[in-house]
Design a protein around this motif. Structure first.
Motif, PDB file in Angstrom:
ATOM      1  N   LYS A   1      -8.833   8.273   9.020  1.00  0.00           N
ATOM      2  CA  LYS A   1      -8.904   9.383   9.969  1.00  0.00           C
ATOM      3  C   LYS A   1      -7.777   9.353  11.005  1.00  0.00           C
ATOM      4  O   LYS A   1      -7.408  10.387  11.560  1.00  0.00           O
ATOM      5  N   SER A   2      -7.211   8.187  11.245  1.00  0.00           N
ATOM      6  CA  SER A   2      -6.112   8.086  12.205  1.00  0.00           C
ATOM      7  C   SER A   2      -4.791   8.528  11.601  1.00  0.00           C
ATOM      8  O   SER A   2      -3.809   8.742  12.323  1.00  0.00           O
ATOM      9  N   GLY A   3      -4.730   8.645  10.275  1.00  0.00           N
ATOM     10  CA  GLY A   3      -3.503   9.083   9.610  1.00  0.00           C
ATOM     11  C   GLY A   3      -2.660   7.964   9.031  1.00  0.00           C
ATOM     12  O   GLY A   3      -1.614   8.214   8.420  1.00  0.00           O
ATOM     13  N   ILE A   4      -3.112   6.719   9.190  1.00  0.00           N
ATOM     14  CA  ILE A   4      -2.324   5.585   8.681  1.00  0.00           C
ATOM     15  C   ILE A   4      -2.255   5.608   7.162  1.00  0.00           C
ATOM     16  O   ILE A   4      -1.188   5.380   6.568  1.00  0.00           O
ATOM     17  N   PHE A   5      -3.389   5.887   6.506  1.00  0.00           N
ATOM     18  CA  PHE A   5      -3.380   5.960   5.041  1.00  0.00           C
ATOM     19  C   PHE A   5      -2.433   7.053   4.554  1.00  0.00           C
ATOM     20  O   PHE A   5      -1.720   6.883   3.566  1.00  0.00           O
ATOM     21  N   ASP A   6      -2.439   8.172   5.245  1.00  0.00           N
ATOM     22  CA  ASP A   6      -1.546   9.269   4.867  1.00  0.00           C
ATOM     23  C   ASP A   6      -0.082   8.841   4.999  1.00  0.00           C
ATOM     24  O   ASP A   6       0.749   9.149   4.151  1.00  0.00           O
ATOM     25  N   LEU A   7       0.205   8.115   6.069  1.00  0.00           N
ATOM     26  CA  LEU A   7       1.557   7.609   6.304  1.00  0.00           C
ATOM     27  C   LEU A   7       2.028   6.738   5.142  1.00  0.00           C
ATOM     28  O   LEU A   7       3.172   6.853   4.685  1.00  0.00           O
TER      29      LEU A   7
ATOM     30  N   LEU B   1       0.818  -1.224   0.000  1.00  0.00           N
ATOM     31  CA  LEU B   1       0.000   0.000   0.000  1.00  0.00           C
ATOM     32  C   LEU B   1       0.848   1.269   0.000  1.00  0.00           C
ATOM     33  O   LEU B   1       0.316   2.364  -0.211  1.00  0.00           O
ATOM     34  N   ILE B   2       2.126   1.126   0.239  1.00  0.00           N
ATOM     35  CA  ILE B   2       2.996   2.303   0.279  1.00  0.00           C
ATOM     36  C   ILE B   2       3.059   2.949  -1.111  1.00  0.00           C
ATOM     37  O   ILE B   2       3.395   2.302  -2.101  1.00  0.00           O
ATOM     38  N   GLY B   3       2.690   4.217  -1.164  1.00  0.00           N
ATOM     39  CA  GLY B   3       2.693   4.956  -2.426  1.00  0.00           C
ATOM     40  C   GLY B   3       1.446   4.747  -3.258  1.00  0.00           C
ATOM     41  O   GLY B   3       1.368   5.249  -4.396  1.00  0.00           O
ATOM     42  N   SER B   4       0.440   4.033  -2.726  1.00  0.00           N
ATOM     43  CA  SER B   4      -0.791   3.770  -3.478  1.00  0.00           C
ATOM     44  C   SER B   4      -1.511   5.071  -3.839  1.00  0.00           C
ATOM     45  O   SER B   4      -1.594   5.999  -3.044  1.00  0.00           O
TER      46      SER B   4
END
Length: 288
Positions: free
Chosen positions: A112-118, A47-50
């Protein structure tokens, strides 16, 4: 034994740490924790860079539902913990070990927790490395327990150096009912007539005396120190009623400078109150 020591002089010999080489981080534990979820973390690495991370996560979950279990550690929480989120609409109580909401609501959590942004913005390049760092940080919470273990190990080494043998005349972490059974002694005077369960860090048999030993170390102050000193003062007084049984307290740490009033009171009535400096100067030989 008559107390002849000067309290202030004794207090001045308190050490500042019992930390050994492995005190600061338990790396074997860190590596073990990471290894147990390494496969799932590597799956999540995709998922990194998705560019469409929500859709990619849902697709990934359909094929590898086990990835949900690694989400808590990404925000420095344990899998066993329920993660509570207060939202204007409703409160959420997320269980990541056994799903209790729709996968879409879990997806909302990651967003909302910021994991996707990470992940999406490539703020990390490898989740295995990232979680290793998280585990190192979380392991600092275990230092308090390691301090106690280190102090017990020090005391045990001095007891064994004096010839006490574990399982014969030296016992570790033993409850009063076991002590009473092994040594045919009545400890009801210090257990509220058997209504409380008391465990001692060590017990040594030095004929004809049985020594009940408590061990601790305090690097910082706090109410716990005063409570401990008062409690052990009471045990010291109660033990006087038991023939051939003595209470010994081995403690150390500069936290006692902030709680010396109560420590002094215990020092005045407990002849067997020692610190590491006492052990280094062979105080245990006086028991012979």
């Amino acid at each position: 034994m008559k107390q002849t020591r000067n309290f202030d002089e004794w207090l001045s010999t308190m050490t500042d740490t019992v930390a050994d080489w492995t005190y600061y981080t338990d790396f074997p534990k860190v590596y073990k924790n990471v290894s147990s979820i390494k496969v799932a973390l590597n799956i999540m690495n995709s998922l990194i860079g998705s560019k469409n991370i929500q859709e990619d996560f849902l697709d990934l979950y359909q094929n590898y539902p086990e990835i949900l279990k690694v989400v808590p550690i990404l925000i420095a929480k344990r899998l066993r913990d329920t993660i509570i989120v207060k939202d204007p609409i409703k409160d959420f109580y997320f269980d990541f070990s056994k799903r209790n909401y729709s996968i879409e609501e879990y997806t909302m959590f990651l967003e909302k927790s910021g994991i996707f942004d990470l992940l999406q913005n490539h703020l990390v390049s490898n989740l295995v490395d990232y979680v290793t760092g998280v585990e190192v940080g979380m392991d600092t919470n275990g230092r308090k327990n390691r301090t106690g273990d280190a102090m017990e190990n020090i005391v045990q080494s001095y007891l064994e150096a004096e010839g006490y043998i574990l399982g014969e005349n030296l016992f570790k972490e033993i409850e009063q009912n076991e002590i009473e059974e092994i040594f045919s002694v009545d400890l009801s005077a210090i257990t509220n007539d058997g209504n409380t369960v008391k465990r001692f860090d060590f017990v040594i048999k030095n004929e004809p005396v049985l020594y009940l030993i408590e061990v601790n170390f305090y690097s910082g102050g706090g109410s716990k120190l005063n409570e401990t000193a008062r409690s052990y003062k009471m045990i010291a007084e109660e033990t006087k009623a038991i023939p051939n049984v003595e209470f010994m307290w081995i403690t150390d740490g500069q936290g006692w400078y902030k709680a010396k009033k109560n420590l002094r009171e215990t020092f005045d009535i407990l002849p067997f109150l020692y610190n590491i400096n006492d052990l280094e100067h062979n105080i245990l030989k006086n028991l012979k």
